[in-house]
Design a protein around this motif. Structure first.
Motif, mmCIF file in Angstrom:
data_model
loop_
_atom_site.group_PDB
_atom_site.id
_atom_site.type_symbol
_atom_site.label_atom_id
_atom_site.label_comp_id
_atom_site.label_asym_id
_atom_site.label_seq_id
_atom_site.Cartn_x
_atom_site.Cartn_y
_atom_site.Cartn_z
ATOM 1 N N GLN A 235 0.808 -1.221 0.000
ATOM 2 C CA GLN A 235 0.000 0.000 0.000
ATOM 3 C C GLN A 235 0.839 1.267 0.000
ATOM 4 O O GLN A 235 0.535 2.218 -0.702
ATOM 5 N N LEU A 236 1.902 1.300 0.824
ATOM 6 C CA LEU A 236 2.658 2.550 0.989
ATOM 7 C C LEU A 236 4.107 2.238 1.348
ATOM 8 O O LEU A 236 4.361 1.424 2.234
ATOM 9 N N ILE A 237 5.037 2.897 0.660
ATOM 10 C CA ILE A 237 6.454 2.857 1.043
ATOM 11 C C ILE A 237 6.843 4.249 1.515
ATOM 12 O O ILE A 237 6.704 5.218 0.766
ATOM 13 N N ASP A 238 7.287 4.354 2.766
ATOM 14 C CA ASP A 238 7.655 5.660 3.322
ATOM 15 C C ASP A 238 8.733 5.423 4.378
ATOM 16 O O ASP A 238 8.615 4.513 5.196
ATOM 17 N N ARG A 241 10.040 1.855 5.063
ATOM 18 C CA ARG A 241 9.129 0.807 5.515
ATOM 19 C C ARG A 241 7.957 0.683 4.547
ATOM 20 O O ARG A 241 7.513 1.683 3.974
ATOM 21 N N GLN B 114 8.704 12.596 2.387
ATOM 22 C CA GLN B 114 7.508 12.279 1.621
ATOM 23 C C GLN B 114 7.526 10.810 1.266
ATOM 24 O O GLN B 114 8.568 10.158 1.290
ATOM 25 N N ALA B 115 6.353 10.286 0.965
ATOM 26 C CA ALA B 115 6.238 8.873 0.641
ATOM 27 C C ALA B 115 7.033 8.566 -0.622
ATOM 28 O O ALA B 115 7.098 9.373 -1.550
ATOM 29 N N ALA B 118 2.937 5.364 -3.043
ATOM 30 C CA ALA B 118 1.676 5.271 -2.304
ATOM 31 C C ALA B 118 0.581 4.711 -3.200
ATOM 32 O O ALA B 118 -0.598 4.961 -2.977
ATOM 33 N N ARG B 220 3.126 6.102 10.142
ATOM 34 C CA ARG B 220 3.968 6.164 8.954
ATOM 35 C C ARG B 220 4.719 7.479 8.813
ATOM 36 O O ARG B 220 5.704 7.557 8.084
ATOM 37 N N ALA B 221 4.231 8.558 9.444
ATOM 38 C CA ALA B 221 4.896 9.860 9.293
ATOM 39 C C ALA B 221 4.390 10.820 10.358
ATOM 40 O O ALA B 221 3.302 10.633 10.911
ATOM 41 N N ARG B 254 -0.713 13.446 3.093
ATOM 42 C CA ARG B 254 0.224 12.354 3.365
ATOM 43 C C ARG B 254 -0.416 11.361 4.328
ATOM 44 O O ARG B 254 -0.957 11.759 5.362
ATOM 45 N N LEU B 255 -0.334 10.067 4.027
ATOM 46 C CA LEU B 255 -0.844 9.073 4.963
ATOM 47 C C LEU B 255 0.068 9.046 6.187
ATOM 48 O O LEU B 255 1.281 8.855 6.067
#
Lengths: 268, 268
Positions: A235-238, A241, B114-115, B118, B220-221, B254-255
């Protein structure tokens, strides 16, 4: 060809009231280290043997260290025993050093039944279980993945292109999973099923293996015999991770286990 | 109108090396019992105060008993302290009885960034944060939900129809969340954010509140100041249990945190 069975490699032998011996197979490995879902399944098997409830409903594992194959130990600490559900803490140790720490909620899954509502799930898009291409026992970056000589992980033709033509950028892998000798899945082996496929990130960018930091699995139903349908979705790379969701359906199209994991990933 | 702040109700006071006192607010409750994400946030705050890493990256909680409001205790047991990440076991006790058991992986979230990718996330579909309708402090079945006098949970007009016209059968609730006094979100309060909204199952069928069995959150952030965008999505109801995914984005899109939970549900 497989030389082991899941029942054998995940067997636990009770040593004392709350401690179990397990022999981690050198075949159920990637890069020489046991697969994370396989480790969780040994924990689940021990947890189900201790309390009043046999079936893992929810398991959350944090991965501290990657153990070598060979003898290891699973400790189970009962936390609460209720009427319909109970909770335990459990962990896998190698040479006395904790490698996987887990919390589990257990209950009793009914023999039969059907979902009340499944409107929020992806469409399982069933394909021919014997079609597709078997995942090779070597990763795209050349790491040995002996586990794929044991289990049959077959990717759908569309997903195979990730390996033959390079990442598609979609972040999904679809396929079918079978245990050695077509051993039927059960609630314990489903804990392995959610971590059996290659990382869905291989469909985004080339990387080494992605080490699992946390894995949570919900077992939703007893599976019908036969192979299980698997979807792995990143779903998400940030910040180095990635999270991946996994959905697993049995041959009848019933969702039987689902999971989410957070893993480390290094990209160029 | 809010009478509390998140910083105040989630404050932990160190009593010994690994034990903390917390005072659970009678306002941050549904049916008189503290919200599960609020309880997890107090655990996360204590965990971040003990080890070498301040930020919760992954938290998995199993809910054993629902505590009454008032004085409680959080115990933290360090499991491993690595270079980039560390793991702890932590639990919340009321009158010495364990109520929430958790495992947490901690690290250090960068100040900015930033991601990298995503592509697997839902589209956050930003709307006007001041639009929509505030969730009332009473559930559709008449249970008092005092917490919605504290936090601002505003449902999008489309999602509000679930409450005004009855379940739509979609299993999704979209909206915006603010803390009392517009206190900026941080990695600790994000652990609350994933469990702040009403259950997405209200959009499927009328039921009482759905008690959380397990909740896993990945931070995540670091969030930008301002309200956060929330999506709650139910996926499957089977054998009296439902899983719900939650996604939370900050004002920049941003997630910042995501979660999954397994909860009990009773339907007619």
């Amino acid at each position: 060809m497989s030389t082991t069975t899941f029942a054998a490699v995940s067997a636990v032998k009770q040593r004392s009231e709350h401690a179990f011996d397990v022999d981690l197979s050198s075949q159920w490995t990637i890069g020489g280290r046991p697969n994370g879902g396989y480790l969780l399944a040994t924990i689940g098997r021990a947890a189900g043997a201790v309390g009043p409830h046999p079936d893992v409903l929810a398991a959350s594992a944090h991965y501290l260290r990657s153990p070598e194959p060979g003898p290891a130990e699973v400790e189970v600490e009962p936390l609460r025993a209720g009427r319909g559900a109970s909770q335990v803490r459990a962990r896998l140790l190698k040479d006395g050093v904790p490698c996987v720490e887990a919390l589990l909620t257990l209950g009793t899954l009914p023999a039969e039944g059907q979902a009340r509502w499944a409107g929020g799930l992806p469409d399982p898009r069933p394909t021919d279980p014997d079609g597709g291409v078997r995942v090779p026992s070597q990763t795209p970056t050349g790491t040995a993945a002996a586990i794929f000589d044991e289990v049959g992980a077959r990717l759908d033709p569309e997903s195979v292109r990730t390996f033959t033509e390079g990442p598609r950028g979609v972040g999904e892998l679809w396929g079918w999973l079978t245990l050695p000798g077509d051993e039927p899945f059960d609630p314990v082996s489903l804990l392995f099923a959610v971590d059996a496929f290659p990382p869905a990130t291989f469909d985004i960018a080339a990387s080494g293996w992605v080490p699992t930091l946390e894995l949570t699995a919900y077992v939703r139903a007893r599976p019908a015999p036969g192979p299980v349908r698997v979807l792995h979705r990143a779903q998400l790379i940030d910040d180095g991770r990635v999270d991946e969701s996994c959905f697993v359906w049995d041959r009848t199209g019933r969702l039987v286990v689902q999971s989410t994991q957070l893993a480390g990933i290094r990209l160029d």
